[in-house]
Design a protein around this motif. Structure first.
Motif, mmCIF file in Angstrom:
data_model
loop_
_atom_site.group_PDB
_atom_site.id
_atom_site.type_symbol
_atom_site.label_atom_id
_atom_site.label_comp_id
_atom_site.label_asym_id
_atom_site.label_seq_id
_atom_site.Cartn_x
_atom_site.Cartn_y
_atom_site.Cartn_z
ATOM 1 N N ILE A 160 5.655 -2.132 7.355
ATOM 2 C CA ILE A 160 6.758 -2.904 7.935
ATOM 3 C C ILE A 160 8.020 -2.861 7.078
ATOM 4 O O ILE A 160 9.090 -3.249 7.543
ATOM 5 N N ALA A 161 7.914 -2.398 5.840
ATOM 6 C CA ALA A 161 9.090 -2.241 4.977
ATOM 7 C C ALA A 161 8.763 -1.201 3.918
ATOM 8 O O ALA A 161 7.703 -1.261 3.285
ATOM 9 N N SER A 162 9.664 -0.242 3.739
ATOM 10 C CA SER A 162 9.420 0.847 2.791
ATOM 11 C C SER A 162 9.956 0.511 1.405
ATOM 12 O O SER A 162 10.798 -0.377 1.234
ATOM 13 N N ASN A 163 9.456 1.243 0.412
ATOM 14 C CA ASN A 163 9.893 1.111 -0.979
ATOM 15 C C ASN A 163 9.756 -0.315 -1.508
ATOM 16 O O ASN A 163 10.629 -0.821 -2.206
ATOM 17 N N ILE A 164 8.652 -0.971 -1.144
ATOM 18 C CA ILE A 164 8.290 -2.255 -1.748
ATOM 19 C C ILE A 164 7.149 -1.959 -2.716
ATOM 20 O O ILE A 164 6.065 -1.550 -2.310
ATOM 21 N N THR B 27 -10.847 -6.269 6.886
ATOM 22 C CA THR B 27 -11.736 -6.370 5.734
ATOM 23 C C THR B 27 -12.403 -5.043 5.382
ATOM 24 O O THR B 27 -12.972 -4.907 4.306
ATOM 25 N N ALA B 28 -12.334 -4.071 6.281
ATOM 26 C CA ALA B 28 -13.029 -2.794 6.074
ATOM 27 C C ALA B 28 -12.242 -1.892 5.127
ATOM 28 O O ALA B 28 -11.064 -1.597 5.365
ATOM 29 N N ALA B 29 -12.905 -1.444 4.072
ATOM 30 C CA ALA B 29 -12.255 -0.535 3.122
ATOM 31 C C ALA B 29 -11.879 0.772 3.794
ATOM 32 O O ALA B 29 -10.895 1.425 3.405
ATOM 33 N N ALA B 30 -12.627 1.173 4.821
ATOM 34 C CA ALA B 30 -12.347 2.432 5.517
ATOM 35 C C ALA B 30 -11.024 2.394 6.261
ATOM 36 O O ALA B 30 -10.460 3.444 6.589
ATOM 37 N N ASN B 31 -10.502 1.194 6.535
ATOM 38 C CA ASN B 31 -9.246 1.078 7.282
ATOM 39 C C ASN B 31 -8.012 1.046 6.394
ATOM 40 O O ASN B 31 -6.882 1.028 6.898
ATOM 41 N N VAL B 32 -8.209 1.030 5.086
ATOM 42 C CA VAL B 32 -7.069 0.869 4.171
ATOM 43 C C VAL B 32 -6.015 1.955 4.371
ATOM 44 O O VAL B 32 -4.825 1.690 4.365
ATOM 45 N N GLY B 33 -6.430 3.193 4.556
ATOM 46 C CA GLY B 33 -5.467 4.284 4.711
ATOM 47 C C GLY B 33 -5.036 4.540 6.137
ATOM 48 O O GLY B 33 -4.307 5.504 6.396
ATOM 49 N N ASN B 34 -5.448 3.685 7.060
ATOM 50 C CA ASN B 34 -5.132 3.881 8.478
ATOM 51 C C ASN B 34 -3.843 3.141 8.822
ATOM 52 O O ASN B 34 -3.810 1.915 8.877
ATOM 53 N N ALA B 35 -2.770 3.895 9.077
ATOM 54 C CA ALA B 35 -1.460 3.280 9.365
ATOM 55 C C ALA B 35 -1.455 2.544 10.696
ATOM 56 O O ALA B 35 -0.571 1.716 10.943
ATOM 57 N N ALA B 36 -2.423 2.820 11.556
ATOM 58 C CA ALA B 36 -2.514 2.101 12.818
ATOM 59 C C ALA B 36 -3.124 0.717 12.627
ATOM 60 O O ALA B 36 -2.950 -0.162 13.469
ATOM 61 N N ARG C 249 0.842 -1.186 0.000
ATOM 62 C CA ARG C 249 0.000 0.000 0.000
ATOM 63 C C ARG C 249 0.885 1.246 0.000
ATOM 64 O O ARG C 249 1.731 1.404 0.872
ATOM 65 N N GLY C 250 0.687 2.107 -0.986
ATOM 66 C CA GLY C 250 1.458 3.343 -1.064
ATOM 67 C C GLY C 250 2.948 3.109 -1.202
ATOM 68 O O GLY C 250 3.743 3.912 -0.728
ATOM 69 N N GLY C 251 3.332 2.012 -1.858
ATOM 70 C CA GLY C 251 4.752 1.723 -2.044
ATOM 71 C C GLY C 251 5.434 1.147 -0.827
ATOM 72 O O GLY C 251 6.658 1.096 -0.777
ATOM 73 N N ASN C 252 4.660 0.688 0.162
ATOM 74 C CA ASN C 252 5.215 0.050 1.359
ATOM 75 C C ASN C 252 4.545 -1.307 1.571
ATOM 76 O O ASN C 252 3.359 -1.473 1.251
ATOM 77 N N LEU C 253 5.286 -2.259 2.130
ATOM 78 C CA LEU C 253 4.666 -3.515 2.533
ATOM 79 C C LEU C 253 4.025 -3.280 3.890
ATOM 80 O O LEU C 253 4.684 -2.858 4.839
ATOM 81 N N THR C 254 2.716 -3.549 3.976
ATOM 82 C CA THR C 254 1.977 -3.305 5.205
ATOM 83 C C THR C 254 1.385 -4.609 5.732
ATOM 84 O O THR C 254 1.160 -5.561 4.975
ATOM 85 N N MET C 255 1.118 -4.630 7.044
ATOM 86 C CA MET C 255 0.541 -5.811 7.677
ATOM 87 C C MET C 255 -0.622 -5.389 8.566
ATOM 88 O O MET C 255 -0.540 -4.384 9.274
ATOM 89 N N CYS C 256 -1.708 -6.163 8.519
ATOM 90 C CA CYS C 256 -2.873 -5.920 9.360
ATOM 91 C C CYS C 256 -3.143 -7.157 10.197
ATOM 92 O O CYS C 256 -3.233 -8.261 9.652
ATOM 93 N N ASP C 257 -3.265 -6.995 11.508
ATOM 94 C CA ASP C 257 -3.554 -8.097 12.422
ATOM 95 C C ASP C 257 -5.072 -8.212 12.571
ATOM 96 O O ASP C 257 -5.699 -7.406 13.251
ATOM 97 N N HIS C 258 -5.640 -9.243 11.945
ATOM 98 C CA HIS C 258 -7.094 -9.374 11.923
ATOM 99 C C HIS C 258 -7.658 -9.860 13.253
ATOM 100 O O HIS C 258 -8.874 -9.821 13.459
#
Length: 363
Positions: A252-256, A238-247, A223-232
């Protein structure tokens, strides 16, 4: 006699002639140009080295994190009694829905799912991963339920394998169609009985699976050029509203800039435990998941240094790019993608908790 007067000879003017000055200027300019060229060359090598080093470090960190979870995928949930079932998840912890994940259902339970239908997609032309595993002390094949003394009590063969607050799944002896199960919590143990919070009726003769006190359901996406992880288990991935929430979707890794993955499938009619093909076709049956023995994935890391000229003439490739139905990289989301340097990290990870279950009868 008249005395003679002697006049001194006029001195010749000292200094540089115009020709000498022009020659010196030319030599100085040549020297300056040479030094600037050497500096530019050195700076170019420095940028290339630094950029490659950045991509190497970011990619290695990202791949390490992914591999760590993928090697645990399926622990406690690899039995065919569970694979492909819809799993109801309770409220995350004891927090209110507004502060964490509300009760939800995870459809088509599997150790690893590529592009799970419930997980919002990442950056264009990238894949998402959903990894599930437990940390219980019991057998990965579960503990037999010998009887059900009460609605919330299961008499099991090895009650000592359970402790308070363990997350468990009670599966009936005969798999229902469609298969719908739920996660429960151990409230107490009085051998041979395991008492749970909610309970499921009519599971005598079935199996009680122990996921431990901290099971993991983790979603990965670029997401946004970074590898991100979400703890379900804590948040609603699953919520689209949470996609832009960095919390929620934690970087976890930039420029991916790309993540691609394929299942390693045993396509033999009667499975033999050997990977025969790679594809992105998500299984829909327990046997389909039992025959999913590995995952092949690739990450593309990008340097943080923008180059003035195009330094990457073609899109990087990986093993999945050469298939009849290729899963190729696409970096066109950035118009100036050719002005960056890239490093591809590719690996194949066995889903060992499925492999260790052996050849499943009937599959």
């Amino acid at each position: 006699m008249q005395a003679r007067t002697h006049f001194p000879k006029p001195r010749q003017a000292a200094g540089f002639s115009l020709v000498e000055i022009m020659v010196a200027l030319v030599i100085g300019m040549i020297g300056t140009i040479v030094m600037l060229q050497l500096f530019a060359l050195g700076e170019g090598h420095k940028r290339a080295t630094t950029g490659t080093s950045d991509a190497q470090s970011n990619g290695a960190i990202a791949l390490y994190g992914l591999e760590r979870d993928l090697r645990q995928a399926g622990y406690g949930v690899s039995d065919v009694k569970l694979l492909g079932c819809n799993l109801a998840l309770p409220l995350a912890g004891a927090v209110a829905p507004a502060l964490g994940r509300a009760a939800t259902t995870l459809n088509n339970l599997a150790p690893l799912t590529i592009n799970h239908a419930s997980i919002p997609g990442g950056d264009a032309n990238t894949d998402t991963l959903l990894v599930v595993f437990g940390n219980g002390n019991g057998s990965p094949q579960g503990d037999g339920i010998t009887s059900q003394p009460a609605a919330t009590q299961y008499a099991v063969q090895t009650a000592s394998a359970f402790t308070g607050n363990d997350r468990v799944i009670a599966a009936p002896q005969t798999r229902a169609t469609p298969c719908a199960l739920s996660v429960d919590t151990v409230a107490g143990i009085t051998s041979p009985n395991v008492t749970v919070s909610t309970g499921v009726a009519n599971v005598a003769g079935g199996t009680l699976f122990n996921l431990g006190q901290a099971p993991s359901i983790r979603a990965y996406a670029v997401r946004g050029g970074n590898l991100t992880m979400c703890d379900h288990m804590l948040n609603d991935c699953t919520a689209a509203a949470n996609v832009g929430n960095a919390a929620v979707w934690t970087p976890i890794a930039s420029n991916i800039v790309s993540l691609r993955a394929e299942y390693g499938i045993d396509t033999t009619a009667t499975m033999d435990g050997i990977v025969d093909a790679y594809n992105q076709t998500t299984p829909t049956t327990a046997c389909g998941w039992a025959k999913t023995l590995a995952v092949r994935l690739a990450l593309v890391a990008r340097s943080g240094q923008y180059e003035k000229s195009a330094v990457t003439p073609a899109v990087p490739t990986w093993a999945g790019s050469a298939l009849a139905t290729p899963v190729a990289f696409d970096l066109s989301g950035t118009s100036s993608w050719q002005n960056y340097r890239y490093k591809v990290f590719e690996t194949t990870v066995p889903i060992k908790n499925v492999v260790w279950m052996g050849v499943t009868a009937g599959c």
